[in-house]
Design an enzyme around this catalytic site. Structure first.
Site, mmCIF file in Angstrom:
data_model
loop_
_atom_site.group_PDB
_atom_site.id
_atom_site.type_symbol
_atom_site.label_atom_id
_atom_site.label_comp_id
_atom_site.label_asym_id
_atom_site.label_seq_id
_atom_site.Cartn_x
_atom_site.Cartn_y
_atom_site.Cartn_z
ATOM 1 N N ASP A 232 18.655 44.625 56.007
ATOM 2 C CA ASP A 232 18.443 43.849 54.776
ATOM 3 C C ASP A 232 16.985 43.587 54.398
ATOM 4 O O ASP A 232 16.698 43.251 53.256
ATOM 5 C CB ASP A 232 19.154 42.483 54.894
ATOM 6 C CG ASP A 232 20.663 42.639 54.889
ATOM 7 O OD1 ASP A 232 21.146 43.673 54.400
ATOM 8 O OD2 ASP A 232 21.365 41.733 55.390
ATOM 9 N N ASP B 108 18.445 37.389 60.675
ATOM 10 C CA ASP B 108 18.154 35.970 60.527
ATOM 11 C C ASP B 108 19.105 35.079 61.360
ATOM 12 O O ASP B 108 18.662 34.186 62.087
ATOM 13 C CB ASP B 108 18.295 35.678 59.020
ATOM 14 C CG ASP B 108 18.209 34.237 58.675
ATOM 15 O OD1 ASP B 108 17.086 33.730 58.654
ATOM 16 O OD2 ASP B 108 19.263 33.611 58.435
ATOM 17 N N ARG C 193 16.060 51.200 74.142
ATOM 18 C CA ARG C 193 15.407 52.190 75.026
ATOM 19 C C ARG C 193 13.996 51.727 75.408
ATOM 20 O O ARG C 193 13.620 51.716 76.589
ATOM 21 C CB ARG C 193 15.342 53.531 74.295
ATOM 22 C CG ARG C 193 14.487 54.589 74.961
ATOM 23 C CD ARG C 193 14.512 55.845 74.075
ATOM 24 N NE ARG C 193 13.662 56.912 74.568
ATOM 25 C CZ ARG C 193 12.398 57.087 74.204
ATOM 26 N NH1 ARG C 193 11.819 56.226 73.375
ATOM 27 N NH2 ARG C 193 11.704 58.104 74.670
ATOM 28 N N GLY D 114 24.834 42.417 62.204
ATOM 29 C CA GLY D 114 25.185 43.764 61.722
ATOM 30 C C GLY D 114 24.366 44.813 62.450
ATOM 31 O O GLY D 114 23.199 44.577 62.755
ATOM 32 N N ARG E 83 22.861 40.710 49.957
ATOM 33 C CA ARG E 83 23.507 39.532 49.370
ATOM 34 C C ARG E 83 22.488 38.560 48.796
ATOM 35 O O ARG E 83 22.676 37.988 47.743
ATOM 36 C CB ARG E 83 24.374 38.818 50.414
ATOM 37 C CG ARG E 83 25.780 39.376 50.473
ATOM 38 C CD ARG E 83 26.495 38.892 51.684
ATOM 39 N NE ARG E 83 25.719 39.224 52.875
ATOM 40 C CZ ARG E 83 26.113 39.055 54.116
ATOM 41 N NH1 ARG E 83 27.263 38.507 54.357
ATOM 42 N NH2 ARG E 83 25.365 39.396 55.128
ATOM 43 N N ARG F 103 29.602 39.454 65.662
ATOM 44 C CA ARG F 103 29.303 38.155 65.062
ATOM 45 C C ARG F 103 30.147 37.167 65.867
ATOM 46 O O ARG F 103 31.339 37.395 66.053
ATOM 47 C CB ARG F 103 29.666 38.153 63.582
ATOM 48 C CG ARG F 103 28.912 39.275 62.833
ATOM 49 C CD ARG F 103 28.932 39.086 61.355
ATOM 50 N NE ARG F 103 28.508 40.296 60.660
ATOM 51 C CZ ARG F 103 27.270 40.511 60.217
ATOM 52 N NH1 ARG F 103 26.316 39.608 60.399
ATOM 53 N NH2 ARG F 103 26.971 41.616 59.599
ATOM 54 N N ASP G 26 15.233 41.007 55.085
ATOM 55 C CA ASP G 26 15.241 39.648 54.532
ATOM 56 C C ASP G 26 14.547 38.630 55.430
ATOM 57 O O ASP G 26 14.845 37.442 55.358
ATOM 58 C CB ASP G 26 16.693 39.211 54.259
ATOM 59 C CG ASP G 26 17.559 39.241 55.514
ATOM 60 O OD1 ASP G 26 17.101 39.729 56.561
ATOM 61 O OD2 ASP G 26 18.708 38.760 55.447
ATOM 62 N N THR H 135 17.780 44.417 61.261
ATOM 63 C CA THR H 135 18.729 44.267 60.144
ATOM 64 C C THR H 135 18.313 45.218 59.030
ATOM 65 O O THR H 135 17.111 45.384 58.789
ATOM 66 C CB THR H 135 18.766 42.814 59.612
ATOM 67 O OG1 THR H 135 19.498 42.797 58.376
ATOM 68 C CG2 THR H 135 17.392 42.227 59.367
HETATM 69 P P1 ATP Z 1 22.571 40.753 59.544
HETATM 70 O O1 ATP Z 1 21.272 40.531 58.834
HETATM 71 O O2 ATP Z 1 22.832 42.169 59.810
HETATM 72 O O3 ATP Z 1 23.725 40.026 58.892
HETATM 73 P P2 ATP Z 1 22.356 38.579 61.420
HETATM 74 O O4 ATP Z 1 21.759 38.484 62.746
HETATM 75 O O5 ATP Z 1 21.759 37.718 60.324
HETATM 76 O O6 ATP Z 1 22.399 40.109 61.014
HETATM 77 P P3 ATP Z 1 24.699 36.851 61.529
HETATM 78 O O7 ATP Z 1 26.143 37.183 61.537
HETATM 79 O O8 ATP Z 1 24.196 35.932 60.485
HETATM 80 O O9 ATP Z 1 23.924 38.260 61.510
HETATM 81 O O10 ATP Z 1 24.303 36.224 62.952
HETATM 82 C C1 ATP Z 1 24.679 36.862 64.148
HETATM 83 C C2 ATP Z 1 25.230 35.844 65.101
HETATM 84 O O11 ATP Z 1 24.202 34.900 65.424
HETATM 85 C C3 ATP Z 1 26.364 34.996 64.550
HETATM 86 O O12 ATP Z 1 27.617 35.652 64.633
HETATM 87 C C4 ATP Z 1 26.300 33.776 65.463
HETATM 88 O O13 ATP Z 1 26.925 34.021 66.675
HETATM 89 C C5 ATP Z 1 24.808 33.624 65.701
HETATM 90 N N1 ATP Z 1 24.242 32.607 64.798
HETATM 91 C C6 ATP Z 1 23.956 32.702 63.502
HETATM 92 N N2 ATP Z 1 23.464 31.559 62.998
HETATM 93 C C7 ATP Z 1 23.464 30.664 64.019
HETATM 94 C C8 ATP Z 1 23.079 29.310 64.168
HETATM 95 N N3 ATP Z 1 22.561 28.612 63.146
HETATM 96 N N4 ATP Z 1 23.235 28.740 65.397
HETATM 97 C C9 ATP Z 1 23.733 29.439 66.427
HETATM 98 N N5 ATP Z 1 24.097 30.723 66.347
HETATM 99 C C10 ATP Z 1 23.963 31.339 65.175
#
Ligand code: ATP
Length: 319
Positions: free
Chosen positions: A127, A103, A21, A11, A171, A72, A129, A125
């Site tokens: 969140d 994460d 930057r 996100g 969440r 994603r 988290d 992020t």
């Molecule tokens: P946010 O906290 O904003 O949701 P995030 O980085 O946790 O951000 P995710 O959608 O969970 O968002 O992860 C981003 C991308 O990282 C995923 O779309 C996927 O491509 C990759 N990813 C997540 N988990 C794994 C995993 N266990 N192994 C490989 N790639 C992963």
């Protein structure tokens, strides 16, 4: 010349641009080449990679979202996708990758690290988290956005003597609800980390009304297991007080980053380049007790996120 790649993933979060930057300019300052990868891991797999210079990151410090775009990527969760990503990193001559994301993005980075890629992760992020860092990039801005919504809602809530439930993002982690609720003087704060008690919430509304209180704000994290409209109906039935719902949703993601988020993003990115320059590998960078810190990526991902019970207790006493 060694080359550093930068990507934003998951996100979007306000402050990602400040990180891009700082990463590009610190890289160039230290004699590296810099390139930006578009659309996170999706763009990495597809080789959407462009060289970046000082001017490519001009005029972005104050902008929300991410100029590199984010995504994603389901393909990156497959062996084939990851192999393609590694191939792209090699063919574009990228020596280290700075990844700004949450994460999931860091778990993705760990997969690259296992295949020999040097990754530096920044906590991007809203969140908040991630256990290894006190704050994540974008969280402070999101809390400010919610605060501004609370103040607007309070005006109308007071005028109509209503209860308003404001649903915010979160969440699994209730920090946006917790911090904005405490800072905004919400009457009740509902977080996924703690069970809620609808009777106690209703009792508070009745006590408040009996002492002449005209508004009642409930901040509810989206991960709390009740539909906000069902909750409003329940409260209205039990208290007789008109109850409305505001779902802030994606409104919380956008906006110009606060000074805190810009400074956090800038400091983490600056540190990431220094770590690469000094030969470190696979670190997660964050902030603890107001200092920039970094941990082995795999260890960082195992650290549990502490919940600030005292904030919830304070908010309860004060409301
Ligand atoms: P946010 O906290 O904003 O949701 P995030 O980085 O946790 O951000 P995710 O959608 O969970 O968002 O992860 C981003 C991308 O990282 C995923 O779309 C996927 O491509 C990759 N990813 C997540 N988990 C794994 C995993 N266990 N192994 C490989 N790639 C992963």
């Amino acid at each position: 010349m060694p080359k550093i790649g930068i990507l934003t993933s998951g996100g979007d979060a306000p402050g990602m641009n400040a990180a891009v930057r700082a990463a590009v300019r610190t890289a160039l300052f230290n004699g590296f080449e810099a390139c930006g990868i578009e659309r996170g891991y999706e763009g990495l797999i597809d080789g959407e990679i462009r060289d970046m210079d000082v001017s490519s990151v001009a005029d972005i410090l104050h902008r929300g979202g991410t100029i590199l775009q984010t995504a994603r990527s389901d393909r990156f969760r497959t062996e084939e996708g990851i192999s393609k990503a590694v191939m792209m990193i090699q063919s574009f001559g990228i020596d280290a990758l700075i990844i700004v994301g949450g994460d999931g993005s860091m778990r993705g980075a760990l997969e690259l690290a296992k295949r020999g890629v040097n990754v530096m992760c920044l906590p991007g992020t809203i969140d908040n988290d991630l256990g290894y860092t006190d704050f994540t990039i974008g969280f402070d801005t999101a809390v400010h956005t919610v605060l501004s919504a609370i103040s607007n809602v309070r005006d109308t809530s007071s005028s109509h003597e209503r209860t308003t439930i404001i649903e915010v993002m979160g969440r699994h982690c209730g920090d946006i609800a917790l911090y904005s609720g405490l800072a905004g003087g919400a009457e009740s704060i509902l977080v996924p980390e703690k069970p809620y008690d609808i009777s106690a919430i209703c009792k508070k509304i009745i006590i408040g009304r009996n002492r002449g209180k005209r508004h009642n704000i409930i901040i509810k994290a989206e991960g709390v297991d009740i539909d906000p409209f069902d909750m409003a109906k329940l409260i209205q039935e039990r208290t007789g007080v008109e109850s409305k719902v505001v779902v802030l949703s994606y409104l919380q993601r956008g906006g110009s980053p606060t000074a805190n988020d810009r400074i956090l993003a800038t400091s983490c990115a600056y540190k990431a380049v220094e770590l690469i320059r000094d030969g470190s590998r696979n670190r997660a960078i964050g902030i603890a007790a107001n200092e920039i810190v970094h941990f082995d990526l795999a260890d960082a991902l195992k650290m549990a996120q502490p919940f600030r019970e005292n904030y919830l207790a304070m908010a309860d006493v004060l409301s």
